[in-house]
Structures are given as structure tokens and as C-alpha cells.
Design a protein around this motif. Structure first.
Motif, PDB file in Angstrom:
ATOM      1  N   ALA A  64     -20.021  33.082  -7.208  1.00  0.00           N
ATOM      2  CA  ALA A  64     -19.050  32.600  -7.234  1.00  0.00           C
ATOM      3  C   ALA A  64     -19.042  30.977  -6.123  1.00  0.00           C
ATOM      4  O   ALA A  64     -18.498  29.456  -7.385  1.00  0.00           O
ATOM      5  N   ALA A  65     -19.453  30.743  -5.139  1.00  0.00           N
ATOM      6  CA  ALA A  65     -19.876  29.523  -4.612  1.00  0.00           C
ATOM      7  C   ALA A  65     -20.455  28.561  -5.042  1.00  0.00           C
ATOM      8  O   ALA A  65     -20.474  27.168  -5.594  1.00  0.00           O
ATOM      9  N   LYS A  66     -22.558  29.411  -5.608  1.00  0.00           N
ATOM     10  CA  LYS A  66     -22.543  28.275  -6.213  1.00  0.00           C
ATOM     11  C   LYS A  66     -21.906  28.057  -7.780  1.00  0.00           C
ATOM     12  O   LYS A  66     -21.973  26.414  -8.011  1.00  0.00           O
ATOM     13  N   GLU A  67     -21.241  28.878  -8.252  1.00  0.00           N
ATOM     14  CA  GLU A  67     -20.753  28.097  -9.839  1.00  0.00           C
ATOM     15  C   GLU A  67     -20.173  27.278  -9.552  1.00  0.00           C
ATOM     16  O   GLU A  67     -19.837  26.504 -10.290  1.00  0.00           O
ATOM     17  N   LEU A  68     -19.347  27.031  -7.945  1.00  0.00           N
ATOM     18  CA  LEU A  68     -18.362  26.493  -7.731  1.00  0.00           C
ATOM     19  C   LEU A  68     -18.618  24.293  -7.405  1.00  0.00           C
ATOM     20  O   LEU A  68     -18.336  23.891  -6.557  1.00  0.00           O
ATOM     21  N   GLY A  69     -19.759  24.350  -6.825  1.00  0.00           N
ATOM     22  CA  GLY A  69     -20.676  23.641  -7.054  1.00  0.00           C
ATOM     23  C   GLY A  69     -21.045  23.539  -5.060  1.00  0.00           C
ATOM     24  O   GLY A  69     -21.350  23.043  -4.699  1.00  0.00           O
ATOM     25  N   ALA A  70     -20.845  24.718  -4.717  1.00  0.00           N
ATOM     26  CA  ALA A  70     -20.250  24.516  -3.015  1.00  0.00           C
ATOM     27  C   ALA A  70     -22.158  24.508  -2.511  1.00  0.00           C
ATOM     28  O   ALA A  70     -23.380  24.829  -3.287  1.00  0.00           O
ATOM     29  N   SER A  71     -22.869  23.629  -1.432  1.00  0.00           N
ATOM     30  CA  SER A  71     -23.647  23.682  -0.722  1.00  0.00           C
ATOM     31  C   SER A  71     -23.547  24.145  -0.174  1.00  0.00           C
ATOM     32  O   SER A  71     -24.124  24.942   0.392  1.00  0.00           O
ATOM     33  N   LYS A  72     -23.086  24.647   1.049  1.00  0.00           N
ATOM     34  CA  LYS A  72     -22.786  25.261   2.213  1.00  0.00           C
ATOM     35  C   LYS A  72     -21.649  26.488   2.276  1.00  0.00           C
ATOM     36  O   LYS A  72     -20.350  26.527   1.568  1.00  0.00           O
ATOM     37  N   ILE A  73     -22.257  28.001   2.507  1.00  0.00           N
ATOM     38  CA  ILE A  73     -20.679  28.662   2.446  1.00  0.00           C
ATOM     39  C   ILE A  73     -20.561  28.722   4.561  1.00  0.00           C
ATOM     40  O   ILE A  73     -21.789  29.532   4.931  1.00  0.00           O
TER      41      ILE A  73
END
Length: 319
Positions: free
Chosen positions: A267-276
Motif C-alpha cells: 500500500a505504501a508503494k502504491e501511495l508513492g512512499a519512498s520510506k516507511i
């Protein structure tokens, strides 16, 4: 045998025990044929004492892979048969050892010169007749089971099978109670609930969802047994935080933590996140190992609202 064709491989232990019983029965007859009053179960201890000389019970047990009580019992039985002398003083005077008696040494010499030679030839004959070399196969199986036990292998298959029945869904209002209860359960087991916990757990829509985050729920037989949140962060270094992961003890072994984590990362990748980013505590070793397996690495210096936090980690999604 028809029975083992019916049971399949799950009866491996029973089949090996049956084969062992057959070989042991023949072994007793072979000793009798050579006029040796000897029990087949004595052979490992007898061989070590003949080959290496007198040894302590502990040394014998280590070499043949038996327990000390088992070796002690065998030595006492062999002593009654006048094959072994127990409680011999060793050279350093501090250790009691067991060694072959004169009778035992004579029988050992007879075994090596006659019986063992005949048995070796007989077994080589079976190997030549057989499609598979049982002796080499046993050595290979022993090695493989030392690397990973049968219990561990079955445990892994159980986890894999049960994990296929786990369904990861996005949070719905009916999951609110479970989201709070599961987190309260695990937090209270190791720590104390804090204000920041209540803020998120009492108001997941306001604190997490309405700010651009997500919550995932793991269902098993339609029962919510695991949860995890992806929380939008107001931070120049991190886009999102993985937080509020909790899995019920009832779901242990079903890989729910891994499946929830993968859902959050995707989900973070789909939201365009670069880091978690995530926070945890080092006493939670299974959780820390899980995060490492997911690719998280330790970082430091980020301000935290939680007293229980003593480790901070991040996952770079651009690598």
C-alpha cells in the motif's frame, strides 16, 4: 505393505520401527547362530569399548547419541553378563570408566573376525540387489534432519497451509473493536498503554484513515485476528509509519504478521512512499526478526511519543 500404502508417508516412523524390529529380531538369531550370548541393543556401547578402550558413561553417550541413563542401564546389563567391568578407576584417579572384561574382549575378537565380516558381505548383497542404497540414504537423511528436524519441516508446512486461509482486508467500521482489542492485548502483555495508543485506537478514522493512512485486518475463518496500520507522517524524512501491528495468540503460526506487513508495504508503494518508518522494542525478538526479514534496518535519532520505544527502523522502498 498394504497398510503403508494406505497411510502414505505420514507413517514413516512406524515403518522404520517395523524395519528396525525385523533387523533386531534377525540380529538376535545371528548372535545365537555364532554362539554369542548377546543382546543387539548392547552393540553400540560394546563397539565403542572395543574400538576405543575404556570410557566414561558420558563419553560413550556422546559418541553413540544415547542418553546417559540409557547407557548406564546397558552397561549394568553387560556387567551382569560379564562382558563389561564398571567403575574402573582411570589413570587420573578422578573418573570411573567402563571397559571390556576378558570375556568381552574374546567375544569382540570373535565378532570382528567372523560375525562382522559375514554380516558386511550379506548387507552388501542386499545393496547390490536393491534399487536404492539404504545405507547411503540413511546417512543423507540423518544429515538433512540434523540441518532441519522433521518437526520443523512439518511446522513450516502447517504455517504455509494455514497462511493460505488468511485473508487480508482493508479496515471497515465493524473492525474498530477488534483493532483496539488486539492492540490492547499485546501492548498490555509487555508494556503499559500510553496516551498515544488511546489516541489512535479510540479514533482510527480520525487519527489514521482521514489523514491518508490505511488499516489492514487479517481474517481467519472470518474472525479478525490481526491488524496493522499505515499512518501518514508529517515528517521531512518519512512518508508513512508502519504501526499498531497486533496478532492474536490464537493465530500464532499462520504468518499473519508477515502477510499484514506485506500488505502495508504494498500500500505504501502504491501511495508513492519512498520510506516507511516503525518503532518497536528489542524485547519483542520475533517482531524485530520479522521486520528485518521484511527489509527494515535500524536507525536512530527520531523523536518518539512512546516510552516503550527503544529501537527505530526504516524500510527504503526505492532500493
Amino acid at each position: 505393505m498394504d497398510f503403508f500404502n494406505k497411510t502414505g508417508k505420514m507413517a514413516l516412523g512406524s515403518r522404520l520401527r517395523l524395519l528396525t524390529a525385523k533387523v533386531t529380531e534377525d540380529a538376535a538369531k545371528i548372535y545365537e547362530m555364532y554362539h554369542v550370548d548377546f543382546s543387539p541393543k548392547w552393540f553400540p556401547v560394546f563397539f565403542i569399548l572395543h574400538h576405543d578402550g575404556a570410557k566414561t558413561i558420558t563419553e560413550i553417550a556422546e559418541q553413540i547419541g544415547h542418553s546417559q541413563p540409557s547407557v548406564t542401564k546397558i552397561v549394568k546389563e553387560m556387567a551382569k553378563a560379564d562382558l563389561v567391568e564398571d567403575n574402573i578407576k582411570s589413570q587420573d584417579k578422578r573418573r570411573n570408566v567402563a571397559g571390556l572384561t576378558e570375556k568381552g574382549s574374546i567375544i569382540a575378537k570373535q565378532m570382528v573376525e567372523e560375525q562382522c565380516a559375514d554380516i558386511d558381505v550379506a548387507i552388501d548383497g542386499i545393496i547390490a540387489e536393491a534399487t536404492h542404497n539404504l545405507w547411503e540414504a540413511l546417512e543423507e537423511w540423518e544429515f538433512l534432519l540434523e540441518q532441519k528436524s522433521m518437526f520443523k519441516r512439518v511446522q513450516e508446512q502447517k504455517k504455509l497451509r494455514e497462511s493460505k486461509d488468511v485473508q487480508i482486508v482493508e479496515y471497515q467500521p465493524e473492525h474498530k473493536e477488534a483493532f483496539k482489542a488486539l492492540n490492547e492485548e499485546w501492548i498490555s502483555t509487555y508494556f503499559e498503554m500510553e496516551d498515544a495508543d488511546y489516541k489512535a485506537l479510540d479514533n482510527p478514522e480520525e487519527y489514521i484513515l482521514n489523514k491518508g493512512g490505511k488499516i489492514f485486518v487479517a481474517l481467519y475463518d472470518n474472525e479478525p485476528l490481526g491488524v496493522c496500520a499505515l499512518i501518514k507522517m508529517d515528517d521531512p524524512h518519512y512518508d508513512y509509519e508502519m504501526a499498531k501491528m497486533a496478532v492474536s495468540p490464537k493465530a500464532q503460526g499462520k504468518k499473519m504478521g508477515w502477510l499484514l506487513g506485506q500488505a502495508v508495504i504494498q500500500a505504501a508503494k502504491e501511495l508513492g512512499a519512498s520510506k516507511i518508518y516503525l518503532e518497536s522494542n528489542t524485547i519483542l525478538k520475533p517482531a524485530i526478526n520479522l521486520y528485518h526479514k521484511m527489509g527494515f534496518e535500524k536507525v536512530a535519532g527520531h523523536q518518539t511519543p512512546y516510552k516503550r520505544c527503544n529501537i527505530q527502523m526504516e524500510l527504503n522502498l526505492k532500493d
